[in-house]
Motif scaffolding. Sequence first.
Motif, PDB file in Angstrom:
ATOM      1  N   HIS A 120      23.722  35.772  36.049  1.00 42.92           N
ATOM      2  CA  HIS A 120      24.095  37.171  35.834  1.00 42.92           C
ATOM      3  C   HIS A 120      25.336  37.536  36.656  1.00 42.92           C
ATOM      4  CE1 HIS A 120      20.572  38.200  33.447  1.00 42.92           C
ATOM      5  NE2 HIS A 120      19.896  37.405  34.267  1.00 42.92           N
ATOM      6  N   SER A 121      26.444  36.867  36.360  1.00 41.52           N
ATOM      7  CA  SER A 121      27.692  37.149  37.076  1.00 41.52           C
ATOM      8  C   SER A 121      28.089  38.608  36.966  1.00 41.52           C
ATOM      9  CB  SER A 121      28.821  36.270  36.532  1.00 41.52           C
ATOM     10  OG  SER A 121      28.577  34.909  36.810  1.00 41.52           O
ATOM     11  N   ASP A 122      27.812  39.213  35.820  1.00 42.40           N
ATOM     12  CA  ASP A 122      28.177  40.619  35.619  1.00 42.40           C
ATOM     13  C   ASP A 122      27.489  41.537  36.622  1.00 42.40           C
ATOM     14  OD1 ASP A 122      25.748  39.885  34.291  1.00 42.40           O
ATOM     15  OD2 ASP A 122      25.857  41.690  33.059  1.00 42.40           O
ATOM     16  N   LYS A 123      26.264  41.234  36.990  1.00 43.95           N
ATOM     17  CA  LYS A 123      25.538  42.049  37.968  1.00 43.95           C
ATOM     18  C   LYS A 123      25.916  41.673  39.398  1.00 43.95           C
ATOM     19  CE  LYS A 123      21.715  43.001  34.895  1.00 43.95           C
ATOM     20  NZ  LYS A 123      20.294  42.871  34.611  1.00 43.95           N
ATOM     21  N   LEU A 166      39.887  26.377  38.495  1.00 41.41           N
ATOM     22  CA  LEU A 166      39.197  26.822  37.278  1.00 41.41           C
ATOM     23  C   LEU A 166      39.779  28.143  36.768  1.00 41.41           C
ATOM     24  CD1 LEU A 166      35.536  25.951  38.290  1.00 41.41           C
ATOM     25  CD2 LEU A 166      36.895  24.829  36.504  1.00 41.41           C
ATOM     26  N   CYS A 167      40.030  29.061  37.687  1.00 47.55           N
ATOM     27  CA  CYS A 167      40.633  30.343  37.292  1.00 47.55           C
ATOM     28  C   CYS A 167      42.009  30.115  36.667  1.00 47.55           C
ATOM     29  CB  CYS A 167      40.754  31.275  38.493  1.00 47.55           C
ATOM     30  SG  CYS A 167      39.195  31.972  39.091  1.00 47.55           S
ATOM     31  N   LEU A 168      42.818  29.267  37.294  1.00 43.47           N
ATOM     32  CA  LEU A 168      44.153  28.994  36.767  1.00 43.47           C
ATOM     33  C   LEU A 168      44.085  28.363  35.381  1.00 43.47           C
ATOM     34  CD1 LEU A 168      45.825  27.718  40.052  1.00 43.47           C
ATOM     35  CD2 LEU A 168      46.412  29.823  38.816  1.00 43.47           C
ATOM     36  N   ALA A 169      43.139  27.438  35.196  1.00 44.21           N
ATOM     37  CA  ALA A 169      42.989  26.807  33.876  1.00 44.21           C
ATOM     38  C   ALA A 169      42.642  27.859  32.822  1.00 44.21           C
ATOM     39  CB  ALA A 169      41.921  25.717  33.927  1.00 44.21           C
ATOM     40  N   ASP A 170      41.741  28.763  33.156  1.00 44.03           N
ATOM     41  CA  ASP A 170      41.359  29.817  32.214  1.00 44.03           C
ATOM     42  C   ASP A 170      42.496  30.796  31.955  1.00 44.03           C
ATOM     43  OD1 ASP A 170      38.885  28.661  31.999  1.00 44.03           O
ATOM     44  OD2 ASP A 170      37.779  30.336  32.873  1.00 44.03           O
ATOM     45  N   ALA A 171      43.432  30.890  32.888  1.00 46.45           N
ATOM     46  CA  ALA A 171      44.573  31.794  32.745  1.00 46.45           C
ATOM     47  C   ALA A 171      45.751  31.112  32.043  1.00 46.45           C
ATOM     48  CB  ALA A 171      45.007  32.317  34.113  1.00 46.45           C
ATOM     49  N   SER A 183      32.640  34.634  39.743  1.00 47.88           N
ATOM     50  CA  SER A 183      31.961  35.587  38.856  1.00 47.88           C
ATOM     51  C   SER A 183      32.960  36.357  38.014  1.00 47.88           C
ATOM     52  CB  SER A 183      31.104  36.555  39.670  1.00 47.88           C
ATOM     53  OG  SER A 183      30.008  35.877  40.241  1.00 47.88           O
ATOM     54  N   LEU A 184      34.093  36.721  38.594  1.00 51.68           N
ATOM     55  CA  LEU A 184      35.140  37.390  37.824  1.00 51.68           C
ATOM     56  C   LEU A 184      35.637  36.472  36.709  1.00 51.68           C
ATOM     57  CD1 LEU A 184      37.051  39.086  40.765  1.00 51.68           C
ATOM     58  CD2 LEU A 184      35.847  40.277  38.902  1.00 51.68           C
ATOM     59  N   ARG A 185      35.801  35.215  37.028  1.00 54.43           N
ATOM     60  CA  ARG A 185      36.203  34.235  36.009  1.00 54.43           C
ATOM     61  C   ARG A 185      35.165  34.175  34.899  1.00 54.43           C
ATOM     62  NH1 ARG A 185      34.368  29.051  35.500  1.00 54.43           N
ATOM     63  NH2 ARG A 185      35.554  27.878  33.980  1.00 54.43           N
TER      64      ARG A 185
END
Length: 174
Positions: A58-61, A124-129, A89-91
């Motif tokens: 539950h990353s959103d929570k 991981l964040c950079l890859a998603d961006a 979690s933001l990712r």
Amino acid sequence: MNEDWEHRVATAWAEFDTYGEARAEEFRARIAELADELPPDSPLAPFERACAYDSTGHSDKAVPLYREALERGICGYRRRRTVIQLASSLRNTGRVDEGIALLTPELDAPSDELDDAVRGTLALCLADAGRAREGVGLAVGALAAHLPRYQRSMAAYARLLAEPEAGRSSPSGA
């Protein structure tokens, strides 16, 4: 917090895998009970709750709870964990740019055992961006320090990936 509380929290987390998906809510309740023992303004309470939500999918929570822990002044080792986990979690919730903004300053923070987690999560964040090349550079750079050989050449390759204008030549010693 006191050693007894720390021990009980560590025990709960050590037993996390025994809960499984079917008992995730029970695990979150266990952590919530421990968090409820803390003073009302403690940054550890929202941190522990966030970790429990995050670890049970539950990353959103978790995001607002991590932010609350930071706002309340969580410090030291747990502050860095909070930043890493919040960025992750933001990712997971599609807000990779916020994750990158949180983690980038951590690259210049005093070194500790969480350095590779910072780099891995940022990669991981950079890859998603859409910045996979830069992310791979970070990941290879983190890996280089753990290799029994080729450390120098892998570190050089990592720098080349992180600095695309440097070209793709082979570093000496490769």
